[in-house]
Design a protein around this motif. Structure first.
Motif, PDB file in Angstrom:
ATOM      1  N   ARG A  12       0.852  -1.212   0.000  1.00  0.00           N
ATOM      2  CA  ARG A  12       0.000   0.000   0.000  1.00  0.00           C
ATOM      3  C   ARG A  12       0.878   1.249   0.000  1.00  0.00           C
ATOM      4  NH1 ARG A  12      -1.736   3.326   4.029  1.00  0.00           N
ATOM      5  NH2 ARG A  12      -1.302   1.946   5.783  1.00  0.00           N
ATOM      6  N   TRP A  13       1.870   1.295   0.890  1.00  0.00           N
ATOM      7  CA  TRP A  13       2.744   2.480   0.961  1.00  0.00           C
ATOM      8  C   TRP A  13       3.452   2.710  -0.367  1.00  0.00           C
ATOM      9  CZ3 TRP A  13       4.905   0.191   6.111  1.00  0.00           C
ATOM     10  CH2 TRP A  13       4.075   0.555   7.170  1.00  0.00           C
ATOM     11  N   SER A  14       3.849   1.612  -1.049  1.00  0.00           N
ATOM     12  CA  SER A  14       4.551   1.748  -2.343  1.00  0.00           C
ATOM     13  C   SER A  14       3.618   2.333  -3.394  1.00  0.00           C
ATOM     14  CB  SER A  14       5.065   0.386  -2.830  1.00  0.00           C
ATOM     15  OG  SER A  14       5.900  -0.199  -1.877  1.00  0.00           O
ATOM     16  N   GLN A  15       2.352   1.892  -3.381  1.00  0.00           N
ATOM     17  CA  GLN A  15       1.392   2.404  -4.371  1.00  0.00           C
ATOM     18  C   GLN A  15       1.078   3.869  -4.073  1.00  0.00           C
ATOM     19  OE1 GLN A  15       0.370   1.262  -7.129  1.00  0.00           O
ATOM     20  NE2 GLN A  15      -0.832   3.108  -7.483  1.00  0.00           N
ATOM     21  N   GLU A  16       0.903   4.196  -2.795  1.00  0.00           N
ATOM     22  CA  GLU A  16       0.629   5.604  -2.441  1.00  0.00           C
ATOM     23  C   GLU A  16       1.821   6.486  -2.819  1.00  0.00           C
ATOM     24  OE1 GLU A  16      -2.400   4.634   1.306  1.00  0.00           O
ATOM     25  OE2 GLU A  16      -0.326   5.272   1.688  1.00  0.00           O
TER      26      GLU A  16
END
Ligand SMILES: Cc1cc2nc3c(=O)[nH]c(=O)nc-3n(C[C@H](O)[C@H](O)[C@H](O)COP(=O)(O)OP(=O)(O)OC[C@H]3O[C@@H](n4cnc5c(N)ncnc54)[C@H](O)[C@@H]3O)c2cc1C
Ligand SMILES: CSCCC(=O)C(=O)O
Length: 359
Positions: free
Chosen positions: A65-69
Motif C-alpha cells: 500500500r505504501w509503495s502504491q501511495e
C-alpha cells in the motif's frame, strides 16, 4: 514561528524525515523543525540507487500500500515538476529470474501496472520475470537536495544536532517524529533494527531500462540507469557496519551484472565511483504512536525501511500525518502545577532509560 500551529520536531533528515516534514507542512497546521546528526549528502538515503521497487522490507501488505501511495504521489506531485528540478525519471522496471517463479510478490496486487514478463521480453539465460511499467528512478543526491529545498520552502527549518536522549526534543515540542533510521538502535534502544550493508558502483550511462537479477537476495545483480549516470549493485550484508567500499564486492558486482547481459561486461563500462550505505533493516517497518510523559507527549515512530525507504517514503509520510492527528487529539494537557518534568532531566540522566516497547 506561528503560535497557533502545533510545534513538531522530526529527528532525521533522510528521505523518510524529509518526506514526513513536507507532508506535515503542506497541511498548514504545524511548525516543523528537523534535528539531524547527518544532513544530505551524508545520509544513508544519499547512498541509495534509488529505484521505486519494494525490497528488503516488511510487512509486505503494508509495504504494497505504501509503495502504491508513493507511486501515486510521485505521479501527481513530483514527475510533473520535471527531471531537471527533482532528478526523477519514469522507468520501466524488470526483475529477472533464471528459474520459474510460482509466487508473485505479495506487494504486487497493490501495483496496477505489475505483470509477469512476456517471453519475447526475456533476456538470454532468463526464463521468468516481472515488470512494473510505470516505475521511476531518482538521481539520489539531486532528489535529496530537492526534498531539502521543498521542506525549507514550506517553512521548515533544519538544525544539525545529535539527539542523545529522546526526551530532549520534548522540551521544545509536544510532538516528535522519530525518523532516525538505523540510529533508532541507539536513540531509543531498538535492537530490532540492524544494518544491511549495501555497496553500489556508479558508472557512465547504460541501456535505458532497470534490470534486476535477485535470484540470490544477498548477492544482487542490478543495473539502474538514472539521469546523469547508472548504478550497478549490489550487496546485502546483514549486521555489517563497514562503510568503506570493498574491492572484492566491486569485482563480484561487476561479475554479476555482466551475467545479466554482455552489454554490461566490464569492457563496456566506465566506473565513476563506489558508494556504501547501511540499510536500516528491521523485521517490520515501525510506524506507530508512542505516548510519553504520562500521555502529555507524543512520539511517532517512522523507521526501519530496509531497502525500500524511497519506495514507501510518501505512503509512510501520509500515515505519519494520520498518526499525528490521531495522537494529538489524545494528548493530555500539562497541568500547570506539575513539576516541569524536564527539570529532572539532568538529575535523572544517569538512570535515563527510555522504555522500548516491542511491537
Ligand atoms: C546501496 C543502497 C541502495 C539502496 N537503493 C534503494 C532503492 O533503489 N530504492 C529504495 O526505495 N531504497 C533503497 N535503499 C534503501 C534506502 O536508502 C533506505 O531505506 C532509506 O535511505 C532510509 O531512509 P531514512 O531516512 O530512514 O534513513 P537515513 O537516510 O539513514 O536518515 C536517518 C537520519 O536520522 C539521523 N539520525 C539518526 N540518529 C540520530 C540521532 N540520535 N540524533 C539526530 N539525528 C539522528 C541521521 O543523521 C539521518 O539524518 C538503498 C540503500 C542502500 C544502502
Ligand atoms: C533491487 S531494488 C533496488 C536496489 C535497492 O533497493 C537496494 O539495494 O536496497
Amino acid at each position: 514561528m506561528n503560535i497557533h500551529k502545533k510545534d513538531i520536531i522530526i529527528i532525521g533528515c533522510g528521505c523518510i524525515g524529509l518526506s514526513a516534514g513536507v507532508i506535515l507542512l503542506k497541511t498548514g497546521d504545524y511548525n516543523v523543525k528537523i534535528w539531524a546528526k547527518d544532513l544530505p549528502p551524508n545520509t544513508t538515503s544519499n547512498k541509495a540507487a534509488a529505484l521505486w521497487y519494494p525490497f528488503l522490507s516488511e510487512p509486505l501488505d503494508k509495504v504494497g500500500r505504501w509503495s502504491q501511495e508513493t507511486m501515486d504521489y510521485f505521479k501527481k506531485e513530483i514527475i510533473p515538476l520535471g527531471v531537471e528540478k527533482t532528478g526523477t525519471l519514469t522507468k520501466k522496471v524488470y526483475e529477472l529470474y533464471r528459474t520459474p517463479r510460482a509466487q508473485l510478490p505479495e506487494w504486487s496486487p497493490f501495483v496496477p501496472s505489475f505483470r509477469r514478463m512476456k517471453k519475447e521480453e526475456m533476456l538470454d539465460g532468463y526464463i521468468d520475470g516481472f515488470t512494473v511499467e510505470d516505475g521511476f528512478v531518482m538521481d539520489t543526491d539531486q532528489y535529496m537536495d530537492w526534498l531539502v529545498e521543498s521542506f525549507k520552502a514550506l517553512g521548515g527549518s533544519i538544525d544539525q544536532r545529535e539527539v542523545v536522549d529522546i526526551r530532549e526534543p520534548f522540551i521544545y515540542a509536544d510532538i516528535v517524529i522519530n525518523c532516525s533510521g538505523l540510529g533508532a538502535r541507539e536513540l531509543i534502544g531498538d535492537r530490532l533494527v540492524y544494518p544491511s550493508r549495501g555497496q553500489i558502483i556508479v558508472v557512465d550511462n547504460t541501456r535505458d531500462i532497470s534490470l534486476m537479477d535477485e535470484e540470490d537476495e544477498y548477492q544482487l545483480g542490478y543495473v539502474i540507469p538514472r539521469v546523469h549516470n547508472s548504478v550497478l549493485g549490489g550487496t546485502n550484508q546483514q549486521h555489517n557496519y563497514n562503510l568503506e567500499p570493498s574491492k572484492k564486492d566491486t569485482e563480484e558486482i561487476l561479475d554479476r551484472v555482466a551475467k545479466i547481459s554482455p552489454q554490461f561486461e566490464r569492457k563496456n563500462l566506465k566506473i565513476l565511483g563506489e558508494k556504501v550505505g547501511l540499510r536500516p533493516s528491521r523485521y517490520s517497518i515501525r510506524l506507530e504512536n508512542e505516548f510519553m510523559q504520562d500521555g502529555r507527549k507524543l512520539l511517532v515512530h517512522n523507521y526501519g525501511h530496509g531497502g525500500s525507504g524511497f519506495t514507501v517514503s510518501w505512503g509512510c509520510a501520509l500515515d505519519t500525518l494520520k498518526l499525528v492527528r490521531k495522537g494529538a487529539d489524545k494528548l493530555k494537557t500539562s497541568n500547570k502545577s506539575d513539576v516541569p518534568w524536564y527539570s529532572l532531566l539532568n538529575k535523572r540522566r544517569s538512570s535515563s532509560s527510555c522504555s522500548f516497547v516491542n511491537d
